[in-house]
Design a protein around this motif. Structure first.
Motif, short mmCIF file in Angstrom:
data_model
loop_
_atom_site.label_atom_id
_atom_site.label_comp_id
_atom_site.label_asym_id
_atom_site.label_seq_id
_atom_site.Cartn_x
_atom_site.Cartn_y
_atom_site.Cartn_z
N VAL A 136 0.85 -1.19 0.00
CA VAL A 136 0.00 0.00 0.00
C VAL A 136 0.89 1.24 0.00
O VAL A 136 1.93 1.25 0.67
CB VAL A 136 -0.90 0.04 1.26
N THR A 137 0.48 2.25 -0.75
CA THR A 137 1.07 3.57 -0.60
C THR A 137 -0.07 4.52 -0.27
O THR A 137 -1.17 4.39 -0.81
CB THR A 137 1.83 4.06 -1.85
N MET A 138 0.21 5.45 0.64
CA MET A 138 -0.85 6.38 1.04
C MET A 138 -0.27 7.74 1.37
O MET A 138 0.92 7.87 1.66
CB MET A 138 -1.64 5.83 2.22
N LEU A 188 -3.39 2.12 -3.67
CA LEU A 188 -3.08 3.51 -3.39
C LEU A 188 -4.26 4.12 -2.64
O LEU A 188 -5.41 3.89 -3.00
CB LEU A 188 -2.87 4.29 -4.70
N CYS A 189 -3.97 4.90 -1.61
CA CYS A 189 -5.01 5.61 -0.88
C CYS A 189 -4.51 7.03 -0.60
O CYS A 189 -3.44 7.20 -0.02
CB CYS A 189 -5.34 4.91 0.43
N ILE A 190 -5.26 8.01 -1.04
CA ILE A 190 -4.91 9.42 -0.83
C ILE A 190 -6.12 10.14 -0.28
O ILE A 190 -7.23 10.02 -0.80
CB ILE A 190 -4.45 10.07 -2.15
N ILE A 238 -11.44 10.91 -0.47
CA ILE A 238 -10.56 9.76 -0.41
C ILE A 238 -10.45 9.21 -1.83
O ILE A 238 -11.47 8.89 -2.45
CB ILE A 238 -11.09 8.67 0.54
N SER A 253 -8.77 6.29 -4.33
CA SER A 253 -8.15 4.97 -4.28
C SER A 253 -7.89 4.49 -5.70
O SER A 253 -8.54 4.91 -6.66
CB SER A 253 -9.05 3.98 -3.53
#
Length: 180
Positions: free
Chosen positions: A66-68, A96-98, A175, A177
């Motif tokens: 995961v990258t966030m 990916l989560c931002i 959010i 993703s």
């Protein structure tokens, strides 16, 4: 990415209990504060904070599940390069989560939000001897950030799949993703 003092790394560790979380930020001062917080919480064995630039990550390809990033991507000097790096270090199928600021959609809420961010928040900061310019920068950077479909289009462009967003709190943040 843009881990700052490690708040999201701490939250991810507590919620997901992963083997390891690596937080990266360009600010050594923020990382030093984060390390103190992590040590106080007894999370040193699970959370590692490293100084680094989002556009030139020193990790190998396909390193992370995961990258966030939370409220930091809008500060990337080169947004596409930073997002490409986040994708590069993700394992195939990785997520990916931002979380990032956005402009509220109901016009009435948006007008109140803009009034507050442009005029009220900086004046409150000044009255409490806080950094008025930091609040002005926050508002300016949030306004300049490509949001919703524009941002997911950038994620698509740099190679992410299954891109989506969910607006929260009347659309004041979203959010995002995606999958590698």
């Amino acid at each position: 990415m843009a881990t700052g003092t490690g708040d999201m790394a701490i939250r991810a560790t507590r919620m997901l209990n992963p083997k390891q979380v690596v937080g990266v930020d360009i600010s050594g001062q923020m990382l030093a504060e984060g390390r103190k917080k992590i040590e106080k919480l007894g999370l040193n064995s699970q959370i590692q904070l490293e100084k680094g630039d989002s556009e030139n990550l020193h990790f190998s390809d396909n390193s992370f599940d995961v990258t966030m990033a939370a409220f930091g991507v809008r500060n990337f000097e080169n947004l596409e390069k930073g997002l490409s790096e986040m994708r590069r270090v993700l394992k195939p199928g990785g997520q990916l989560c931002i979380i990032e600021f956005s402009r509220p959609r109901p016009a009435f809420i948006n007008n109140l939000y803009q009034f507050y961010m442009s005029l009220v928040a900086p004046q409150i900061a000044k009255a409490f001897k806080q950094d008025k310019q930091a609040y002005q920068y926050l508002n300016k950077s949030a306004k300049a950030f490509p949001e919703r479909k524009d941002f997911t289009a950038i994620l698509d462009k740099v190679g992410f799949k299954q891109t989506s967003y969910k607006a929260l709190t009347f659309g004041m943040c979203c959010i995002y993703s995606a999958t590698k």
